[in-house]
Every structure is written in structure tokens, then in C-alpha cells.
Design an enzyme around this catalytic site. Sequence first.
Site, PDB file in Angstrom:
ATOM      1  N   SER A  68      -5.244 -32.895  35.886  1.00 61.09           N
ATOM      2  CA  SER A  68      -4.044 -31.960  35.507  1.00 61.09           C
ATOM      3  C   SER A  68      -4.248 -31.314  34.496  1.00 61.09           C
ATOM      4  CB  SER A  68      -2.815 -32.944  35.862  1.00 61.09           C
ATOM      5  OG  SER A  68      -2.649 -33.384  36.916  1.00 61.09           O
ATOM      6  N   ARG A  78      -4.432 -27.337  33.263  1.00 59.86           N
ATOM      7  CA  ARG A  78      -3.651 -26.478  32.302  1.00 59.86           C
ATOM      8  C   ARG A  78      -4.238 -25.916  31.228  1.00 59.86           C
ATOM      9  NH1 ARG A  78      -1.158 -29.842  35.941  1.00 59.86           N
ATOM     10  NH2 ARG A  78       0.796 -29.670  36.118  1.00 59.86           N
ATOM     11  N   GLY A 119      -5.396 -27.337  45.020  1.00 54.06           N
ATOM     12  CA  GLY A 119      -3.997 -26.990  45.073  1.00 54.06           C
ATOM     13  C   GLY A 119      -3.155 -26.516  43.762  1.00 54.06           C
ATOM     14  N   GLN A 152       3.305 -29.103  40.604  1.00 56.60           N
ATOM     15  CA  GLN A 152       2.617 -27.863  40.781  1.00 56.60           C
ATOM     16  C   GLN A 152       3.705 -26.593  40.741  1.00 56.60           C
ATOM     17  OE1 GLN A 152      -0.004 -28.543  44.084  1.00 56.60           O
ATOM     18  NE2 GLN A 152      -1.424 -29.743  43.016  1.00 56.60           N
ATOM     19  N   ASP A 187      -0.554 -39.833  43.377  1.00 53.06           N
ATOM     20  CA  ASP A 187      -2.092 -39.705  43.629  1.00 53.06           C
ATOM     21  C   ASP A 187      -2.750 -41.163  43.421  1.00 53.06           C
ATOM     22  OD1 ASP A 187      -1.739 -36.920  43.637  1.00 53.06           O
ATOM     23  OD2 ASP A 187      -2.467 -36.779  41.357  1.00 53.06           O
ATOM     24  N   LYS A 234      -1.080 -33.322  51.126  1.00 54.70           N
ATOM     25  CA  LYS A 234      -2.213 -33.163  50.241  1.00 54.70           C
ATOM     26  C   LYS A 234      -3.565 -32.806  50.734  1.00 54.70           C
ATOM     27  CE  LYS A 234       0.358 -34.758  46.811  1.00 54.70           C
ATOM     28  NZ  LYS A 234       0.501 -33.867  45.994  1.00 54.70           N
ATOM     29  N   ARG A 284      -9.828 -38.965  47.329  1.00 56.86           N
ATOM     30  CA  ARG A 284      -9.072 -39.943  47.007  1.00 56.86           C
ATOM     31  C   ARG A 284      -9.320 -40.989  48.245  1.00 56.86           C
ATOM     32  NH1 ARG A 284      -7.114 -38.599  41.976  1.00 56.86           N
ATOM     33  NH2 ARG A 284      -6.140 -36.593  41.978  1.00 56.86           N
TER      34      ARG A 284
HETATM   35  C1  S3P Z   1      -0.664 -31.982  40.181  1.00 57.46           C
HETATM   36  C2  S3P Z   1       0.484 -32.601  40.630  1.00 57.46           C
HETATM   37  C3  S3P Z   1       0.640 -33.364  42.172  1.00 57.46           C
HETATM   38  C4  S3P Z   1      -0.817 -34.179  42.272  1.00 57.46           C
HETATM   39  C5  S3P Z   1      -1.956 -33.346  42.269  1.00 57.46           C
HETATM   40  C6  S3P Z   1      -1.993 -32.578  40.851  1.00 57.46           C
HETATM   41  C7  S3P Z   1      -0.598 -31.322  39.110  1.00 57.46           C
HETATM   42  O1  S3P Z   1       0.825 -32.518  43.137  1.00 57.46           O
HETATM   43  O2  S3P Z   1      -0.623 -34.865  43.664  1.00 57.46           O
HETATM   44  O3  S3P Z   1      -3.227 -33.948  42.511  1.00 57.46           O
HETATM   45  O4  S3P Z   1      -1.632 -31.193  38.329  1.00 57.46           O
HETATM   46  O5  S3P Z   1       0.461 -30.585  38.734  1.00 57.46           O
HETATM   47  P1  S3P Z   1       2.210 -31.927  43.609  1.00 57.46           P
HETATM   48  O6  S3P Z   1       2.715 -31.415  42.265  1.00 57.46           O
HETATM   49  O7  S3P Z   1       2.318 -30.928  44.491  1.00 57.46           O
HETATM   50  O8  S3P Z   1       2.991 -33.105  43.894  1.00 57.46           O
END
Ligand code: S3P
Length: 427
Positions: free
Chosen positions: A22, A26, A93, A168, A314, A341, A387
Site C-alpha cells: 500500500s 502511494r 485494484g 482505495q 487482507d 477482492k 493471498r
Molecule cells: C488497499 C486497501 C484495501 C486492501 C488492498 C490495499 C490500499 O482495499 O484490501 O489490498 O492500498 O488502499 P479496500 O480499500 O478496497 O478495502
Amino acid sequence: MNLSIPQITHLQGTRHVPGDKSISHRALMIGAIADGVSEISFCSRAADPMSTLSCIRQLGLKIEDLGKQIIIYGNGRHGLQMSSAPLDAGNSGTTIRLLSGILAGQRFSSVIVGDSSLSQRPMKRILDPLRLMGAHIHGTDINTAPIKVEPVDRLHAIRYALPMPSAQVKSSLLFAGLYADDTTSIIEKTQTRDHTERMLGLQTKNENGSFVVGVHPDVKIEGKRFFIPGDISAAAFLLSAGLIVPGSNLRLQNIGLNPTRRRILDILRTMGGNIQIDNERIIEGEPIGDLLVQYSELKSNLELHGAEVVDLIDEIPILSVTALFAEGSFRIHDARELRMKETDRISAIVNNLRLLGCEVEEYEDGFAFEGRKKYSGNILPSYGDHRIAMAFGIAGIRIHNVTIQDTECVDISFPGFWKELLASAKM
Ligand code: S3P
């Protein structure tokens, strides 16, 4: 590739996990819209953040990959250029949703595509609020990728309550807020991971029990050095291995311990897991430390719901596998988001537990089972989900004759996982 998992008698020594996925995404995106040069150390090299890297390269940035560091020469939030080819988010995603927020505010058009799994995941959750901000953004008829973005001069600020807990979606809107005409505020009932807020220097306030974060378009984003901590969601697999294999004693170094991510440690400790934190410190606004884990007799009787599930989102696959080896019951509710997911993770976990001989009750927002029963090996699908592959790989180190199918999907978040798991293990 299919992998037949060897039995392990104990795990010893120090293990490394990739940089936090994550935070890596960013750092790459913030570096891309910063004024000046950013240097990212310990960026995850997993396929997902590398999709973000290739997208920002396509947006015309000068980027040097020095191996240990990635250098991004940012030209400010309007310094990106139109890509002649579609941007490919791969399986990620986070790439498609966060980047959509940035691209929604640009004065050029873009198209973002994804692989077959990503192309089935819901995008309405970002398309609706971005359109409320005045973005010209569209998905397919059923609101999936590819996503097309048309140019705008400026977005409008909104005050938006997230209909589902999603970092996200929150981050996508915070990025879009950088291109708006006033302060954009996002309201969460349950706080999701707050890396974007920390990295942009935004304050979260508690208002009547909700979490509210605002971003003003004039917030300064200057090029800087990013230090990416080890990924606690990746570490969770090795923590579980250390806890369930008798005689194990492992150290995992420099793991991110952000309060919105570390719930897994509390839960494993509640189960009787011997996990110590050593050398805890703050680097670049994120707490980090070393985790020491030893084999433990686990008990569960866990009933997870609400905010706990958001914090653990996660880690549910590996927590479920860990609970297989704990005395007592495991029950989870409010986990509907798991069906959205990389695959429908509720269905994937339930199917694989059943293939191991575990009796599982499945419901719409979760599942339940009793641990410490007799299990038998089987060939388990990974559903192409990193995962799921790693979680059931860990089950295989304690259950005879487990084979995991399509194991290469672990590269999405943890390249080298199988080597790291089996390194110096006694078999
Ligand atoms: C993430 C947020 C989560 C997580 C994903 C990474 C992120 O998803 O499951 O692996 O980096 O913001 P959601 O925000 O859709 O729950």
C-alpha cells in the site's frame, strides 16, 4: 506451476518481507505528482506496485531505477503527460482506483485497463463520487474496467460519506481533491488504512464518532525521501508459519506497525501467539519494528466483526488457516468486502477448507468452523489469488500432501515467498 508443499519441522532465523504494498503504490504516485525529486528506498518489487511504476512511466515522468532506490523526477501535479497507449494496472485494484483519482483531474484523457480478475472488480465505488466531483470518467456498462477519463479544467470539492469501508476509494478521492476548487472531505464510519493521509500530511478528525479527513487543493507536495517499511500483510504469513510449526523461532525485520494495519498482531496474541516487538521506532511518519515469533499452542474462540474485520481485511485468509491449528471456534461476520477482492475470498477460503476435510458453515458476509480437527491433504486451487495461495501454502507445512495450484500468483505481493518460507526450514 503446482507446488507440493513439504512438511516443515521448525523454522529458524531472520526473514525479510517486501516493502509495504500500500505504501509503495502511494510513494510512487505521490512522487509522480510532487514538485521535485523523490527517492524511494525499499519499494516493493512485487507485480502490483510495479504496475503502478509502469503506469507513471507511461505518464511521461523521468524515472531512474537504481535497484535499491527508485528516483522520480516530479514536475508537480500538472506535470504528467498523456499516454499514447492505455495504462495497464494488471491485477492491482490499488493502481486502478488511486490512479483514477489523479487522472480525473488532468487536462488530458486516459484509459486504464486491467487483467481478467481486475476487469471484473467493482469500479462504481470510485466512478460515482468522482463524477460528483465533475470528473468525466466512465467504466463499462456494468461499471468495470477499462476506465476512460476525459479532460477537465478543475474538479469540484465534495463532502462524501464512504458507503463501504475502503482505503482505495478514500485515497482515490483524496488524490482527486488535489485538483478541486476547495476542500474535499471524506467521512468514514470505520477508519481504513491511513497511509495516504500520513503521506500527504492530512489530519483526520473525529466528528460524532465518524472519521473525517479533508484535503485542500493547495496542499504542498514536495519531492522527498520515502522509506518503505516491510509489509505487515506479507509478514502475517511467516508469523503464522512460526506460530503453528513446533520448535520455530523467527525474526521478521523492519515491519510496518501502523495502527490501522497491526490488528493482526493483537488477534494472534489473543489466540496465545508468542509475538514480541523489538526495536520499535518511527520512520517517515510510520511506526516500524522487528517481530519475534515463536511456536505457540493456540486457542481461538474468535468472533470477528465490524471494525476488526476492516483492520484485518487482507489477513483473513491467513488468519483462517492459522485458526485451523487452534483449539476452538472461528467465526467471522461483516466481511462482505472479501467477495470483491482478487477473487471471492469467502468462497475461496471455504472451498479450500472443505477440501482439507474441515466442516465449514458459509454465509453471505462470512463463515465459521471449529479448529484442531483431523485434516487431510488435497490439491488446492489458488484461484490466481496471491493471498489464497500463500495462506493455504502455510496450511500445507502442517498437513501432509497439500499441493497448491498456480503458485506463481504470489508474485503479485510477495515475490520469493516460497523460498523465504522454506529457507533454512528443517524438513
Ligand atoms: C488497499 C486497501 C484495501 C486492501 C488492498 C490495499 C490500499 O482495499 O484490501 O489490498 O492500498 O488502499 P479496500 O480499500 O478496497 O478495502
